[in-house]
Design a protein around this motif. Structure first.
Motif: not given
Length: 492
Positions: A63, A76, A81
């Motif tokens: 991410s 995140w 993610s």
């Protein structure tokens, strides 16, 4: 009597409100170019992350690297993610940079036409509106139109058909007999996510992918706090991830000792998770790593070994009203067929007619494979800028790293046009051809061009998709707008 144009001419028209379109708008805005319009065919932003909300949908790039450097997200939730969180980040960009005022939703572009006399692009839409702009940014994305396989009888199936990019969240998979066609990036996320819900799951594999372990962990609260309080710490992590992925190019793009090392890692991962020799043999790739997209998953192989899951490697002969018929004569009956078969990638065409200088058609010029100067410009189409154009695909690093380089180049080019008061900036045919000769020569030495079939290549084997080098090299070529490579068209 001539019609009087009442629609204003904007500086920049952006087609698409996904990552590329929104990123372009942000950077243009930051450089003082506020006169723009974004046309989006859907009713909300997000592009491929809006469309791909299937069970288990996630990114296979960390991410902190799959986000814009000029808009970091300290919150995140995981190393990698999911699609919903990425879509949330995209919505956050719209709010943070006040982009909603530029967007015209439900506006599907049907054609672009260059007016040579006025130096203006004319965009026609499905709804009958016409937009005019000095410059156009094509940000519709290469992975925007779902692709169904060319299998006989596909329309005959009487059960439920779902494409991974058009998931029907109202359809209940509980207790159903489900077939999954495809074993690519979306399939290896869908299979683990639904195997525990369905009565019976059958996975149809044409070619086994190389699958690497996925080091996915929940982000601790202290790390989020550190990123918020000390943004440089998040930037340091991003740089470390970037360099780690750059090193992967040595094994993925070219055939090197690192390729063999990566293949050993993939085979170890398979051997560690799959104990049955016959199943392991079916799942072992018979082509060089890097030829096709390398996948990451730590739960795909275990899902295939669940009691209610079966892997089929026999080729599909046809689809009938009850299910899938394979070449050895067996009919596999299903309530639902899931097509994890990717997208119709525009590596040999355009999403709508684009008419340039003297009526030339970009779709005709790209029939045998797309090509462009630095993946951004095409000779004869002044002031038209592509994002994720020909030969800009990454094989080892974050797509957004490449996208940032493209966006920064576009912003510099647009500023050049406005500051010099040019009618147009048109790349020279000679510069485009020279660039592409070098690209194709370099591609001939890569793993992608070793003879295997992949969506990177056209039917005749032309690679119009991938960039044959490091992300650092790509960024370097995009650093400056070399004006000698362009025809500068003055105002008449």
């Amino acid at each position: 009597m001539t019609n009087v144009q009442t629609t204003p001419v904007v500086t920049t028209l952006i087609i698409g409100a996904g990552f590329a379109g929104l990123g372009s708008a942000i950077r243009l805005q930051q450089e003082g170019i506020d006169d723009m319009v974004i046309l989006e065919r859907d009713e909300q932003v997000g592009g491929t992350w809006r469309d791909n909300q299937y069970p288990g949908a996630a990114c296979d790039i960390p991410s902190n690297l799959y986000s814009y450097s000029f808009a970091p997200n300290p919150d995140w939730s995981r190393s990698f993610s999911g699609a919903r969180e990425i879509l949330g980040y995209i919505h956050h960009l719209v709010n943070q940079f006040d982009l909603a005022r530029y967007i015209r939703f439900g506006t599907n572009v049907t054609g672009l036409n260059w007016d040579q006399d006025r130096g203006v692009w004319e965009a026609t839409t499905e709804g009958g509106e016409t937009y005019y702009a000095k410059t156009v940014v094509m940000a519709q994305g290469p992975l925007s139109n779902p692709g169904f396989p060319n299998i006989a009888g596909i329309e005959d199936f009487q059960g439920k058909k779902i494409h991974s990019a058009q998931w029907d969240h109202n359809y209940n998979l509980e207790g159903k007999r489900v077939g999954v066609i495809g074993t690519g990036a979306s399939a290896i996320q869908i299979v683990p996510s639904i195997v525990g819900k369905v009565d019976k799951l059958t996975v149809f594999q044409r070619t086994p992918p190389w699958v690497m372990p996925r080091p996915d962990f929940e982000t601790p609260d202290w790390q989020k706090l550190a990123f918020r309080k000390l943004p440089l710490s998040q930037n340091a992590l991003r740089k470390a991830l970037y360099l780690a992925h750059e090193s992967m190019a040595l094994g993925v793009i070219w055939n090197s000792p690192l390729t063999r090392l990566a293949e050993r890692l993939g085979k170890w991962h398979l051997r560690n998770q799959v104990k049955d020799r016959w199943l392991r043999r079916q799942l072992t790739p018979n082509y060089r790593l890097g030829c096709k997209r390398v996948l990451v998953s730590s739960d795909y192989y275990p899902a295939l070994q669940q009691p209610n899951c079966k892997l089929i490697t026999w080729p599909i002969a046809r689809i009938d009203e009850n299910g899938v018929c394979t070449v050895e004569g067996i009919e596999h009956q299903f309530d639902c067929l899931i097509f994890a078969t990717g997208f119709n990638v525009s590596n040999a065409g355009t999403p709508f007619p684009i008419t340039g200088v003297d009526g030339r058609q970009l779709n005709d010029e790209w029939k045998r494979g797309a090509s462009a100067y630095k993946s951004i410009n095409v000779a004869g189409y002044p002031n038209l800028f592509l994002t994720f154009g020909p030969n800009s695909g990454p094989g080892h690093n974050s797509a957004l790293v490449y996208m940032e380089s493209q966006i920064n180049y576009i912003v510099k080019a647009v500023r050049t046009i406005t500051s010099l008061d040019l009618k147009g900036l048109d790349v020279r045919q000679s510069a485009q051809e020279s660039h592409n000769r070098a690209i194709q020569k370099r591609l001939s030495r890569t793993n992608w061009n070793t003879g295997c079939k992949s969506w990177y290549l056209t039917e005749d084997g032309f690679n119009a998709t991938m960039y044959p080098g490091f992300a650092t090299q790509y960024a370097l070529q995009m650093k400056e707008v070399v004006l000698k490579d362009y025809r500068l068209l003055p105002q008449s």
